[in-house]
Design an enzyme around this catalytic site. Sequence first.
Site, PDB file in Angstrom:
ATOM      1  N   ASP A 328       0.783  -1.097  -0.012  1.00  8.84           N
ATOM      2  CA  ASP A 328      -0.005  -0.039  -0.106  1.00  8.84           C
ATOM      3  C   ASP A 328       0.924   1.226  -0.126  1.00  8.84           C
ATOM      4  O   ASP A 328       1.968   1.276   0.691  1.00  8.84           O
ATOM      5  CB  ASP A 328      -0.818  -0.003   1.257  1.00  8.84           C
ATOM      6  CG  ASP A 328      -1.789   1.335   1.367  1.00  8.84           C
ATOM      7  OD1 ASP A 328      -2.572   1.344   0.404  1.00  8.84           O
ATOM      8  OD2 ASP A 328      -1.730   1.986   2.336  1.00  8.84           O
ATOM      9  N   GLU A 381       1.133  -0.303  -5.198  1.00  9.58           N
ATOM     10  CA  GLU A 381       0.046   0.694  -5.405  1.00  9.58           C
ATOM     11  C   GLU A 381       1.036   1.661  -5.429  1.00  9.58           C
ATOM     12  O   GLU A 381       1.224   2.475  -4.343  1.00  9.58           O
ATOM     13  CB  GLU A 381      -0.856   0.787  -4.289  1.00  9.58           C
ATOM     14  CG  GLU A 381      -1.924   1.724  -4.537  1.00  9.58           C
ATOM     15  CD  GLU A 381      -2.613   2.449  -3.217  1.00  9.58           C
ATOM     16  OE1 GLU A 381      -3.592   3.440  -3.432  1.00  9.58           O
ATOM     17  OE2 GLU A 381      -1.936   2.584  -2.323  1.00  9.58           O
TER      18      GLU A 381
END
Length: 651
Positions: A328, A381
């Site tokens: 993330d 990401e």
Amino acid sequence: MSTDQHPTADAGSSPVRYGLYGLSANDLYLFNEGSHFQLYDKLGARIVSGAETPGVHFAVWAPNARHVSVIGDFNGWDRSSHPMQPMESSGIWEGFVPGLGRGALYKYFIESNHNGYQVEKTDPFGQYYELAPKTASIVWDLDYGWGDDEWMAARRKTPADRSPLSIYEIHLGSWRRVPEDGNRFLTYVEMAEPLTEYVLRMGFTHVEFLPVMEHPFYGSWGYQTLGLFAPTSRYGTPQDFMHLIDHLHRNGIGVILDWVPSHFPSDEHGLVFFDGTHLYEHQDPRKGVHPDWKSIIYNYGRNEVRSFLISAARFWLDKFHVDGLRVDAVASMLYLDYSRAPGEWEPNEFGGRENLQAISFLRRLNEAVKERHPDVLMIAEESTAWPMVSRPPYVGGLGFDMKWDMGWMHDTLEYMSKDPVHRSYHHGKLNFRMLYAFTENFVLPLSHDEVVHGKGSLIGKLPGDDWQRFANLRLLLAYMMAQPGKKLLFMGGEFGQQREWNHDTSLDWHLLDFPQHAGLQHWVADLNRMYREEPALYRQEFTPEGFRWIDCNDHLHSSLSLIRFGVKRGEEIIAVFNFTPLPRHNYRVGAPAAGFWKELLNSDARDYGGSGQGSLGGLEASPVPSHGFRHSLNLVLPPLGAVFFKRGESA
């Protein structure tokens, strides 16, 4: 919360023994060097059952502490009862509590060398925690009898870049609930059967769970992680989570976990100011505090923190058989000025904005994962144009296998949100992607981020009446499937969830009683089936040899046509898209070969809720040159429709 009965430490005997279990001089050296990546077997609470004196060995890193002790329900949370001892100059404190076993509650009491700071901390290496808002760690083991040998063996033989990857993104607490029992969560065990059955029926190849690592605030969806080595106890024990993964694997479904090494929350019982100093985080708030989330940023330049984080990544792969990690907020790690105004950040040693320590950490993370698990997926990401995210470190890349294509997501959703009468003026939003599509190995995400914080649902972004909105969503999902790149869809999008996602409630499964929602769900299942069955759609997703536009410039009709190629002749797929509600009769597109082209899928079929317009199951390519080809197809292009063709025998 104590889930098992456990022996109580014998208060009449010497409560602690040192240096006997778990940690060697080499462990200490590697930890301090930043290259110990199996700390989950060394630090934290380790049950010792085969020794002459059974009990639990505790070890915690607190180099700036004056005093550390283990407190828990076994000693009345007495801070003086079970002191720990430092191990040489490593900064690690250890202790042994005889007679202790599985289920004991514990924390560490730490008194700092700095200003007499005192605090009770949850174990950073704890593998099971009390149910929030309680904060104690629980002595536990990870014994489990896995039954997924066939899956693991097949995974090692399957190159991910040449395999279909269609990911169903799930938040465990809100996929389904039990309304007749106070709207409670499904447990890991309760979820195993229905989730597996549903994913199989829908044709997804993998599930991706929003972070399951223990987090104090449920509303963070797991992204404010404190227990990097513990699946959240909200849904059951670690073994219960293993059962869920095992069940998915035994049914041919892969498991990817969201993982958050970019920041952590500032709860006092967690990592922040752990031993009275900024141990895990930067002392300088220009580096140590995230301006968007008000959370704390890891100090990637500290060797022990690198050992901690890389061990946390390896833990889920080693112990839980996870097939991949989606990392993330990588962009927030890469830039020192991320979300910071001038004067709020400090340049690196060369005067640049790049976070050199984070870059080094990410490269070492991916190398360490691949050294042990070359067959797992590491997905970033990363929302900027940082170069070579999905290229190996030895050529200057970050070492990820794949990267989310956030540009495709933003451009496509912006285009699809336009009224069709205006789409011809924004055609570049659709075809621009192919200028960069093969610079990285991309995943095309329609994720949870697009259906929260007032953004509305996926179908709610689309214009028109009910029929048009469903047709637009079928078209959007078909366009994603036809584009080169792996696929990801957040739960609810597959059947047209109409309200914005709410983590406190179940998805609106009752909508499937309505034909339009059921038709959309049927369409997604058929798209996934086609994707898995047709090599042209996945064998060359990361190379330009797998793609060719037929016509990317028909902005007047807001239409696109393309070809996807496999590695063999005859595998070619033609896909044609009409982004207006007007049917196009006698719409001609070039074809790479003569013969009959079978209509594989048509988003306007009545089974999916469409109007039933199309080319009657297929058509012969005629010897009429078009778009640089010697043959062409004269189509009926349905309204707000997508059609897929493949060469085959005439019906």
